[in-house]
Design a protein around this motif. Structure first.
Motif, mmCIF file in Angstrom:
data_model
loop_
_atom_site.group_PDB
_atom_site.id
_atom_site.type_symbol
_atom_site.label_atom_id
_atom_site.label_comp_id
_atom_site.label_asym_id
_atom_site.label_seq_id
_atom_site.Cartn_x
_atom_site.Cartn_y
_atom_site.Cartn_z
ATOM 1 N N PRO A 197 47.461 22.868 -13.855
ATOM 2 C CA PRO A 197 47.418 23.124 -12.414
ATOM 3 C C PRO A 197 48.799 23.085 -11.754
ATOM 4 O O PRO A 197 49.061 23.875 -10.851
ATOM 5 C CB PRO A 197 46.515 22.003 -11.879
ATOM 6 N N THR A 198 49.680 22.200 -12.216
ATOM 7 C CA THR A 198 51.024 22.152 -11.631
ATOM 8 C C THR A 198 51.742 23.476 -11.853
ATOM 9 O O THR A 198 52.327 24.040 -10.925
ATOM 10 C CB THR A 198 51.834 20.986 -12.230
ATOM 11 N N LEU A 242 51.080 24.647 0.686
ATOM 12 C CA LEU A 242 49.977 23.865 0.111
ATOM 13 C C LEU A 242 50.008 23.923 -1.405
ATOM 14 O O LEU A 242 49.794 22.913 -2.084
ATOM 15 C CB LEU A 242 48.627 24.366 0.626
ATOM 16 N N MET A 243 50.301 25.091 -1.970
ATOM 17 C CA MET A 243 50.368 25.220 -3.428
ATOM 18 C C MET A 243 51.495 24.357 -4.008
ATOM 19 O O MET A 243 51.302 23.678 -5.013
ATOM 20 C CB MET A 243 50.570 26.686 -3.835
ATOM 21 N N GLY A 255 53.065 19.255 -6.929
ATOM 22 C CA GLY A 255 53.696 17.940 -7.034
ATOM 23 C C GLY A 255 52.681 16.817 -7.129
ATOM 24 O O GLY A 255 52.822 15.903 -7.956
ATOM 25 N N LEU A 256 51.638 16.884 -6.323
ATOM 26 C CA LEU A 256 50.619 15.846 -6.329
ATOM 27 C C LEU A 256 49.877 15.810 -7.657
ATOM 28 O O LEU A 256 49.598 14.737 -8.205
ATOM 29 C CB LEU A 256 49.641 16.071 -5.169
ATOM 30 N N VAL A 298 49.647 12.553 -10.193
ATOM 31 C CA VAL A 298 48.366 11.980 -10.629
ATOM 32 C C VAL A 298 48.228 12.078 -12.148
ATOM 33 O O VAL A 298 47.808 11.123 -12.805
ATOM 34 C CB VAL A 298 47.180 12.662 -9.908
ATOM 35 N N ALA A 299 48.593 13.216 -12.735
ATOM 36 C CA ALA A 299 48.467 13.395 -14.183
ATOM 37 C C ALA A 299 49.346 12.417 -14.960
ATOM 38 O O ALA A 299 48.932 11.891 -15.994
ATOM 39 C CB ALA A 299 48.814 14.829 -14.563
#
Length: 194
Positions: free
Chosen positions: A87-88, A130-131, A136-137, A141-142
């Motif tokens: 996803p990143t 937003l992307m 980054g988020l 988290v990962a």
């Protein structure tokens, strides 16, 4: 309502592979099975567009390529970190594509584009932001909250996109209505002068 339905259809269709993947992970389905289901769905979206003789959107090709690459890496290595990092990478690529002016034009009725095209371009930049924030988020988290990653990926991407989508549609509607009222009152110059 017509504008909302016009925008929702392509948005859901373009994101269908990611939606299937995220929902399955949120439901606790095995990572490999969720990856395969997301891949098959993304390939189906592109195949459907090609079979109908339609042009496949750049975001659909990017989504399919990234799903195929990370699915292959996950299946061959058995390492779920490829899926967690995907996803990143996808958000960074998609965010970069979203920096292109006019990419949102396909999500609005053609007759409304002349009225609110500039607003759509501004929202294109907000979507790109937003992307990048999501990229980054996801990485944080990962890497640092790995146990929470399936819950995060099952909720945040869809919730943030649908939240921004609601704000986007409402803002475009209200701005468009205000411009129509001003134009009807003779307060706005012709479109060419705006």
């Amino acid at each position: 309502m017509r504008s909302l339905l016009y925008a929702v259809g392509p948005m859901l269709f373009d994101s269908l592979g990611v939606i299937v993947f995220a929902v399955l992970l949120g439901l606790g389905v095995d990572l490999v099975i969720a990856t395969i289901a997301g891949t098959v769905t993304a390939a189906g979206v592109v195949g459907y567009e090609l079979a109908r003789g339609r042009k496949v959107a750049a975001l659909q090709w990017i989504s399919l390529a990234s799903v195929l690459f990370t699915a292959a890496a996950t299946l061959f290595t058995g390492d779920p970190r490829f899926v967690m990092a995907k996803p990143t990478i996808v958000y960074l690529i998609v965010g970069s594509v979203m920096l292109r002016k006019g990419w949102l034009d396909r999500y609005i009725l053609p007759e409304q584009l002349a009225l609110v095209g500039d607003v759509m371009d501004r929202f294109g930049m907000i979507w790109a932001a937003l992307m990048f924030a999501s990229a980054g988020l996801n990485l944080v988290v990962a890497l640092f909250f790995t146990a929470w990653w399936p819950l995060f990926i099952g909720i945040f991407p869809l919730a943030s996109k649908f939240g921004l989508f609601a704000v986007h549609i409402a803002a475009v509607h209200f701005i468009g209505q205000a411009r129509l009222r001003r134009r009807a009152g003779g307060e706005l110059q012709p479109l060419a002068a705006e």
